[in-house]
Design an enzyme around this catalytic site. Structure first.
Site, mmCIF file in Angstrom:
data_model
loop_
_atom_site.group_PDB
_atom_site.id
_atom_site.type_symbol
_atom_site.label_atom_id
_atom_site.label_comp_id
_atom_site.label_asym_id
_atom_site.label_seq_id
_atom_site.Cartn_x
_atom_site.Cartn_y
_atom_site.Cartn_z
ATOM 1 N N TYR A 55 -16.567 3.784 -4.969
ATOM 2 C CA TYR A 55 -15.436 3.744 -5.906
ATOM 3 C C TYR A 55 -15.984 3.538 -7.311
ATOM 4 C CZ TYR A 55 -12.596 2.920 -1.684
ATOM 5 O OH TYR A 55 -12.006 3.003 -0.437
ATOM 6 N N HIS A 120 -18.284 3.992 5.796
ATOM 7 C CA HIS A 120 -17.182 4.665 5.102
ATOM 8 C C HIS A 120 -16.763 5.952 5.818
ATOM 9 C CE1 HIS A 120 -15.381 4.754 0.787
ATOM 10 N NE2 HIS A 120 -14.513 5.152 1.682
ATOM 11 N N SER A 200 -3.998 3.704 2.088
ATOM 12 C CA SER A 200 -2.931 4.561 1.568
ATOM 13 C C SER A 200 -1.617 4.317 2.317
ATOM 14 C CB SER A 200 -3.326 6.036 1.645
ATOM 15 O OG SER A 200 -2.628 6.812 0.699
ATOM 16 N N PRO A 201 -1.223 3.043 2.492
ATOM 17 C CA PRO A 201 -0.028 2.740 3.283
ATOM 18 C C PRO A 201 1.279 3.164 2.617
ATOM 19 C CG PRO A 201 -0.843 0.746 2.239
ATOM 20 C CD PRO A 201 -1.871 1.812 1.986
ATOM 21 N N GLY A 203 1.361 6.153 1.064
ATOM 22 C CA GLY A 203 1.222 7.593 0.940
ATOM 23 C C GLY A 203 0.684 8.085 -0.384
ATOM 24 N N GLY A 205 1.106 6.989 -3.182
ATOM 25 C CA GLY A 205 2.155 6.914 -4.188
ATOM 26 C C GLY A 205 3.420 7.662 -3.824
ATOM 27 N N PHE A 206 3.339 8.600 -2.873
ATOM 28 C CA PHE A 206 4.524 9.385 -2.524
ATOM 29 C C PHE A 206 5.640 8.513 -1.977
ATOM 30 C CE2 PHE A 206 7.045 11.897 0.497
ATOM 31 C CZ PHE A 206 7.491 12.916 -0.340
ATOM 32 N N GLY A 209 8.503 6.428 -4.085
ATOM 33 C CA GLY A 209 9.722 7.014 -4.651
ATOM 34 C C GLY A 209 9.613 7.351 -6.125
#
Length: 328
Positions: A55, A120, A200-201, A203, A205-206, A209
């Site tokens: 990262y 990883h 990524s729980p 999504g 950012g999807f 909302g």
């Protein structure tokens, strides 16, 4: 904040993903901003912080190390090895490479031990037994406390666990990415007593909302520009998913992010999601998901309702997906 177990390791039931401080979904943040967010997470009960050498590279580990140094004995730090970090996306999990990079991570993290050290990505050129053996040696030396795998198949998990017990497996898992329910990974973890850490729980950012079909992603700083689900073709087709979640969240007096995290927490007692954010406001919103006690009936309603809306497009781009240890 309640506690959960990843193998024998006790952590807060919601952790903090620290990738976004170094970019990948956006431009990097300042060190001061990152440290403020990390320490605010701790002040609100988070004791589990997830980073990786790649990262940045290195930036996230440096931020995490500086932020947590004053409270090191009160937290658990997870980091990852396995990329060559040579300007390509090549993998390198040779034992000699692991022995080298663990020292570098320890230095950046300002610590004498890493609580949870993940491979990883599975390296097809290095038998997983050799990787597990190298980690076992580092555990004997006290430099590593627990062994983890990221995006590993059920077969790889079993092979590694037979050499050195695996405490945690990390894979993408959310309301619109449920592969681990189908490919045996989640079942294998449950069978072997291994904790599961969804990355990524929300999504990418999807599931917050805040993304709509007009949202644009900068290919210079945002991986999502190359993720099929976020493409001009598929993003509009995926909007019914978040529209339903928004409506359900309103009925529950919650936000879409909280529904997404609450659903994961309700899926099993050894599941510890690690949402990542650069924003203190979003951090506090995510942590409030722990107050949302979804019942088995709630979970069933969510899953039955969302089953009507197919997910269009793969979860990551071709280069990223080529390094996943399973194809389901």
């Amino acid at each position: 904040m309640k506690q959960r177990k990843l193998g024998t390791m006790q952590v807060s039931e919601i952790g903090a993903g620290c990738m976004t401080f170094a970019g990948n979904y956006n431009a990097p943040v300042s060190k001061a901003e990152a440290i403020k967010t990390i320490r605010t997470a701790f002040d609100n009960g988070v004791t589990f912080f997830d980073t990786a050498e790649v990262y940045g590279p290195y930036i996230s580990e440096e931020f995490v190390g500086e932020a947590l140094q004053p409270i090191r004995d009160k937290v658990q730090i997870a980091t990852k090895f396995g990329f060559a970090i040579d300007g390509t996306i090549a993998l390198d999990s040779r034992p000699e490479h692991i022995r080298k990079v663990v020292e570098e991570s320890l230095k950046r993290l300002r610590t004498d031990r890493i609580d949870l050290y993940y491979q990883h990505r599975i390296d097809p050129n290095v038998p997983i037994e050799e990787v597990a053996g190298a980690i076992q040696d580092l555990i004997k030396q006290g430099k590593i406390l627990h062994f983890g795998l990221s995006e590993a198949s059920a077969k790889s998990i079993r092979r590694a666990h037979a050499v050195q017990p695996v405490s945690a497996v990390q894979s993408e898992y959310s309301l619109w990415t449920r592969n681990v329910e189908l490919n045996g990974v989640l079942a294998t973890c449950n069978e072997l007593g291994i904790g599961f850490v969804p990355w990524s729980p929300v999504g990418a950012g999807f599931l917050t909302g805040t993304i709509d079909k007009a949202t644009k992603f900068d290919p210079k700083v945002d991986f999502r520009a190359g993720f099929p689900r976020f493409s001009k073709e598929y993003l509009p087709l995926n909007m019914p998913i978040i529209e339903w979640i928004k409506g359900y969240a309103a009925k529950k007096g919650a936000t879409p992010s909280q529904i997404s995290l609450g659903w994961l927490l309700a899926k099993g007692p050894t599941i510890v999601p690690i949402p990542g954010t650069r924003s203190v406001a979003h951090l506090l919103e995510n942590l409030d998901a722990r107050r949302l006690q979804l019942t088995a009936t709630d979970v069933q309603e969510i899953e039955t309702s969302l089953s009507k809306y197919p997910v269009f497009g793969d979860r990551m781009g071709e280069a990223h997906m080529s390094q996943i240890d399973y194809t389901v």
